[in-house]
Design a protein around this motif. Structure first.
Motif, PDB file in Angstrom:
ATOM      1  N   GLY A  80      -5.582   6.428 -14.435  1.00 36.70           N
ATOM      2  CA  GLY A  80      -5.257   7.615 -14.477  1.00 36.70           C
ATOM      3  C   GLY A  80      -6.656   8.597 -14.043  1.00 36.70           C
ATOM      4  O   GLY A  80      -6.740   9.913 -14.644  1.00 36.70           O
ATOM      5  N   GLU A  81      -7.543   8.004 -13.369  1.00 44.14           N
ATOM      6  CA  GLU A  81      -8.525   8.689 -12.968  1.00 44.14           C
ATOM      7  C   GLU A  81      -8.635   8.695 -11.307  1.00 44.14           C
ATOM      8  O   GLU A  81      -8.317   7.480 -10.738  1.00 44.14           O
ATOM      9  CB  GLU A  81      -9.753   7.868 -13.380  1.00 44.14           C
ATOM     10  CG  GLU A  81     -11.048   8.517 -12.831  1.00 44.14           C
ATOM     11  CD  GLU A  81     -12.611   7.711 -13.481  1.00 44.14           C
ATOM     12  OE1 GLU A  81     -13.181   8.551 -14.063  1.00 44.14           O
ATOM     13  OE2 GLU A  81     -12.729   6.740 -12.908  1.00 44.14           O
ATOM     14  N   SER A  82      -8.858   9.589 -10.669  1.00 39.18           N
ATOM     15  CA  SER A  82      -8.848   9.577  -9.216  1.00 39.18           C
ATOM     16  C   SER A  82     -10.278   8.868  -8.578  1.00 39.18           C
ATOM     17  O   SER A  82     -11.096   8.886  -9.435  1.00 39.18           O
ATOM     18  CB  SER A  82      -8.799  10.951  -8.386  1.00 39.18           C
ATOM     19  OG  SER A  82      -9.979  11.766  -8.821  1.00 39.18           O
ATOM     20  N   LEU A  83     -10.285   8.485  -7.493  1.00 35.06           N
ATOM     21  CA  LEU A  83     -11.299   7.880  -6.928  1.00 35.06           C
ATOM     22  C   LEU A  83     -12.299   9.018  -6.965  1.00 35.06           C
ATOM     23  O   LEU A  83     -13.715   8.851  -7.284  1.00 35.06           O
ATOM     24  CB  LEU A  83     -11.175   7.425  -5.382  1.00 35.06           C
ATOM     25  CG  LEU A  83     -12.148   6.636  -4.727  1.00 35.06           C
ATOM     26  CD1 LEU A  83     -12.638   5.682  -5.484  1.00 35.06           C
ATOM     27  CD2 LEU A  83     -11.904   6.642  -3.216  1.00 35.06           C
ATOM     28  N   ARG A  84     -11.924  10.004  -6.657  1.00 33.97           N
ATOM     29  CA  ARG A  84     -13.107  11.342  -6.763  1.00 33.97           C
ATOM     30  C   ARG A  84     -13.732  11.422  -7.986  1.00 33.97           C
ATOM     31  O   ARG A  84     -15.061  11.540  -8.101  1.00 33.97           O
ATOM     32  CB  ARG A  84     -12.521  12.819  -6.278  1.00 33.97           C
ATOM     33  CG  ARG A  84     -13.441  13.741  -6.208  1.00 33.97           C
ATOM     34  CD  ARG A  84     -12.731  15.215  -5.628  1.00 33.97           C
ATOM     35  NE  ARG A  84     -14.023  15.995  -5.580  1.00 33.97           N
ATOM     36  CZ  ARG A  84     -13.844  17.105  -4.852  1.00 33.97           C
ATOM     37  NH1 ARG A  84     -12.776  17.254  -4.012  1.00 33.97           N
ATOM     38  NH2 ARG A  84     -14.689  17.926  -4.707  1.00 33.97           N
ATOM     39  N   GLY A  93      -9.618  -2.060  -8.858  1.00 35.65           N
ATOM     40  CA  GLY A  93      -9.099  -1.426  -7.742  1.00 35.65           C
ATOM     41  C   GLY A  93      -8.364  -0.212  -7.677  1.00 35.65           C
ATOM     42  O   GLY A  93      -8.504   0.774  -6.984  1.00 35.65           O
ATOM     43  N   SER A  94      -7.411  -0.148  -8.609  1.00 35.52           N
ATOM     44  CA  SER A  94      -6.601   0.765  -8.576  1.00 35.52           C
ATOM     45  C   SER A  94      -7.094   2.016  -9.669  1.00 35.52           C
ATOM     46  O   SER A  94      -6.719   2.035 -11.007  1.00 35.52           O
ATOM     47  CB  SER A  94      -5.148   0.576  -9.181  1.00 35.52           C
ATOM     48  OG  SER A  94      -4.405   1.522  -9.232  1.00 35.52           O
ATOM     49  N   SER A  95      -7.537   3.205  -9.205  1.00 36.05           N
ATOM     50  CA  SER A  95      -7.964   4.140 -10.061  1.00 36.05           C
ATOM     51  C   SER A  95      -6.780   4.871 -10.434  1.00 36.05           C
ATOM     52  O   SER A  95      -6.637   5.473 -11.767  1.00 36.05           O
ATOM     53  CB  SER A  95      -8.790   5.171  -9.345  1.00 36.05           C
ATOM     54  OG  SER A  95      -8.262   5.365  -8.103  1.00 36.05           O
ATOM     55  N   LEU A  96      -5.647   4.694  -9.742  1.00 31.10           N
ATOM     56  CA  LEU A  96      -4.387   5.487 -10.364  1.00 31.10           C
ATOM     57  C   LEU A  96      -3.973   4.695 -11.714  1.00 31.10           C
ATOM     58  O   LEU A  96      -3.513   5.468 -12.293  1.00 31.10           O
ATOM     59  CB  LEU A  96      -3.193   5.145  -9.214  1.00 31.10           C
ATOM     60  CG  LEU A  96      -2.019   5.947  -9.209  1.00 31.10           C
ATOM     61  CD1 LEU A  96      -2.184   7.392  -8.870  1.00 31.10           C
ATOM     62  CD2 LEU A  96      -1.025   5.375  -8.361  1.00 31.10           C
ATOM     63  N   SER A 127      -8.296  -0.338  -0.252  1.00 30.78           N
ATOM     64  CA  SER A 127      -7.675   0.514   0.697  1.00 30.78           C
ATOM     65  C   SER A 127      -8.716   1.017   1.694  1.00 30.78           C
ATOM     66  O   SER A 127      -9.697   1.313   1.548  1.00 30.78           O
ATOM     67  CB  SER A 127      -7.355   1.579  -0.190  1.00 30.78           C
ATOM     68  OG  SER A 127      -6.549   2.834   0.570  1.00 30.78           O
TER      69      SER A 127
END
Lengths: 312, 437
Positions: free
Chosen positions: A87-91, A81-84, A111
């Motif tokens: 180290g990768e953004s959802l984009r 769930g957490s792309s953060l 989210s």
């Protein structure tokens, strides 16, 4: 095609006209599901990606089954769930997927709004399979279909009294099912302690389940969303169950022609201390069964060309 | 800056034909600048071989002072550097910025604040005044060496990014700071009420299912700090006020004669929480965008002087940090280059009042009124801004000096734009462009 036409992200965005069409299409899909070989080639060659970035088993299986019954190929992408944290953004994630030329992305994300963000970054049709506390439109569609079919009302729910009980404030199911029920004419009441209701949502509220339980046409019990809570909204111990749980005593007060619904999974002993499978009012297994048909209807509506093709 | 080894670039300048706006009002006037100072002010000056800034039809004002700038260095140079941020400031008409302390490492030691100040001097776009944090590491527990930091020039102390949560720590900090010529500034947010919060707790937030940031979380700390000022006799500056009730509390405190000052941002007087409907994290900011009623109350506060200053809370974030789900994306938006245009479009007041909120009033709060926000009088430091008051423009994020592009003002008509900025007698912005030395 307008932007809203390409996606199924929230009930309001889809709109009443298309909701009614999707419910009719669901009936057709349900017939297919009753066949000995419940499969048609309507979406052969299409690729559906199940992008589930929040834990889910039931909804993911339901979408996967729906896509396969229509002949689509499916790919799965699951994550914590957490792309953060990666180290990768959802984009970045979405652009990687977009490079695979997917026709539809079914997304679940913890989210709110993730399906809208994803739609900006790729060309695929987006199906919202649950975004945070915001929306869960296919759950709402299957709920509406279940109510319409069990009551024989079809897509006209006018005058039906629907009580949604429990953790409204943290529930995307409550938001979307309230939206569709209201859109189709039902009178929705949210029931629970004030800490779990939202005074800014435009519906009736009630803090005493016993006051209305004998009058409702649909009793919709929500799961307590313990994972989304801070500053616990109810006291520890059994007080919530005593006030708002479906106990055997309360179950006896439900009208015989009413429906009992729950989006699953049930926290047995919290929102329910009765076994719903013993209650003739229960529509909970219907909800699961119609869930596949609803998702077939949604995928066909987004990716199909023209009328349903029959296999034979 | 002559003391940074750049003395040779100081210009001899005459600003001609403009309308001078300062504390004493507006009037026609020419300004002669030599060796970093105003040497002559008159209705009409003769021009020799000096550089001429033609200000016909333009306003000539003291340079702006931003009480609230995140320059991101040290720690996050991909978002902004002291050079890029102070250049953005100069383009926005600022001749001084107070750099917020939530850097990595935190601006809680003499070493870090001196490093920031030195980088600011080396960049030379405007005066960079590092703030210090109130507590070490902004952790809310132990006080920083406030006297040592004051001795090297720090005048404003804040844990901005979060508020000092512990009542006793804040009381101690106010008492301790009260002995020194410094001011504490508070980011008002009771953290237990805003865990995971993404946007203003209101109707929009309810329909979007996003975690809400209640107005109360700000107002409780505003109220607490006002009462602590009443108790300690110290002073406090309240950062980025965003709610109607906060403005009311400050109005009451000022009526009681308490030493409370306050600022508001351009975005809190122009954008509502409805902007979040598209789920674009560019509109996520802390405190959050609020309702139209709050906007109007904050505007009224700025107009009647309850709120002393406009401060940008310029908070750069790289694109890939904002292209995240709302709950993961960091809060903050750019503001330095758009502050004047947004403020002008949002506030109905005189130019004297508006420039005061951008210049001499924040200069006093920042403790830099000896150098900034000065009237047009011979002998004063030449920190000056020249504004085209009626220019209508729209922001092009890619054209901003900031390293980041997270401006929320892309589809708003702005009124008024900075044409020239003179910092310490040097033209750092000419015709809307930064002048490289």
């Amino acid at each position: 095609m307008t932007a809203a036409r390409r996606h199924v992200r929230s009930i309001d965005e889809v709109g009443r006209e298309r909701i009614i069409k999707l419910l009719a299409l669901t009936g057709h899909m349900h017939e297919i599901n009753q066949r000995p070989v419940p499969k048609v080639p309507a979406l052969r060659g299409r690729v559906v990606c199940n992008l589930f970035l929040e834990d889910s088993t039931r909804t993911r299986l339901s979408f996967d089954t729906a896509a396969k019954r229509l002949g689509a190929d499916t790919v799965a992408f699951t994550g914590s769930g957490s792309s953060l944290s990666k180290g990768e953004s959802l984009r970045d994630t979405v652009e990687t997927l977009a490079a695979m030329r997917l026709d539809a992305i079914v997304v679940r994300h913890r989210s709110a709004g993730a399906p809208w963000q994803i739609a900006q970054w790729c060309e695929a049709a987006i199906v919202n399979a649950g975004d945070g506390r915001h929306a869960h439109p296919t759950q709402a569609l299957l709920d509406a279909y279940t109510i319409g079919r069990r009551t024989g009302r079809g897509a006209d729910l006018s005058g039906l009294r629907v009580a949604i009980v429990g953790d409204i404030v943290n529930s995307r199911v409550a938001r979307s099912t309230t939206a569709i029920a209201s859109m189709l004419g039902a009178e929705v009441t949210h029931v629970g302690p004030s800490t779990l209701l939202d005074p800014r949502l435009d519906v009736q509220r009630c803090t005493d389940l016993d006051q209305i339980i004998g009058d409702v046409d649909v009793l919709y019990m929500l799961r307590m969303q313990n994972e989304r809570m801070d500053a616990a909204p109810v006291p520890p111990g059994g007080e919530y169950t005593r006030r708002f749980g479906l106990t055997p005593e309360r179950a006896a007060n439900i009208r015989t022609d009413a429906l009992l619904m729950h989006p699953g999974p049930i926290n047995h002993g919290t929102e329910m201390t009765v076994d719903p499978s013993t209650m003739p009012q229960s529509a909970i297994t219907d909800q699961v069964s119609y869930g596949v048909a609803v998702r077939m209807a949604v995928l066909f509506d987004l990716l199909g060309t023209g009328e349903m093709e029959e296999e034979s | 800056m002559t003391d940074a080894g750049c003395g040779a670039v100081v210009d001899d300048i005459v600003i001609t034909g403009g309308t001078l706006v300062d504390q004493s009002g507006s009037r026609r006037g020419d300004v002669r600048i030599r060796d970093g100072r105003i040497v002559e002010v008159a209705e009409s000056l003769t021009v020799g071989d000096e550089r001429v800034i033609d200000a016909a039809g333009l306003l000539v004002t003291p340079g702006f002072v931003d009480l609230h700038t995140h320059l991101r260095e040290p720690g996050m140079p991909e978002a902004e550097t002291i050079e890029s941020g102070s250049r953005a400031a100069a383009l926005g008409g600022y001749t001084a910025v107070v750099a917020m302390p939530n850097t990595d490492p935190t601006q809680d030691s003499v070493e870090v604040v001196e490093w920031v100040a030195a980088r600011g001097r080396a960049a030379g776009w405007c005066d960079v005044y590092p703030s210090g944090s109130i507590t070490i590491g902004r952790a809310g527990r132990e006080l920083t060496p406030i006297a040592d930091l004051a001795a090297v020039g720090v005048r404003l102390f804040t844990d901005d990014g979060s508020g000092v949560q512990d009542d006793a720590v804040m009381r101690r900090a106010l008492e301790y700071a009260g002995d020194l010529d410094v001011r504490l500034a508070q980011h008002c947010e009771v953290a237990t009420l805003t865990r995971g919060a993404v946007m203003h707790e209101g109707h929009c937030c309810s329909t979007l299912g996003l975690p809400g940031w209640p107005a109360l979380a700000e107002e409780l700390m505003v109220h607490r700090d006002i009462e602590l000022v009443r108790l300690t006799g110290s002073s406090v500056h309240l950062l980025h006020l965003s709610t109607a009730r906060s403005v009311e509390l400050v109005r009451e405190a000022k009526a009681d004669g308490l030493a409370v000052t306050a600022e508001a941002t351009p975005h809190h007087i122009s954008l509502t929480d409805e902007r979040l409907r598209g789920f674009d994290a560019v509109f996520k900011v802390n405190p959050p965008l609020r309702t139209m009623a709050d906007i109007e109350a904050v505007r009224d506060g700025l107009i009647d002087g309850t709120i002393d200053a406009i401060a940008t809370d310029h908070a750069p974030h790289p694109r890939h940090h904002k292209e995240r789900p709302l709950e993961e994306a960091p809060p903050g938006m750019l503001g330095l280059e758009t502050a004047l245009g947004v403020a002008r479009a949002s506030l109905e007041c005189s130019w004297e009042h508006l420039v005061g909120a951008l210049s001499w009033r924040p200069a006093a709060i920042a403790g830099v009124a000896d150098r900034h926000g000065r009237p047009f009088i011979a002998g004063e430091p030449a920190n000056i801004c020249v504004i085209d008051p009626d220019l209508q423009w729209r922001v092009d994020p890619a054209a901003l000096a900031s390293r980041s592009t997270n401006t929320p003002f892309i589809d708003i008509d702005l009124t008024g734009r900075v044409r020239h900025t003179v910092h310490d007698g040097r033209v750092v912005v000419a015709d809307g462009s930064a002048v490289t030395r």
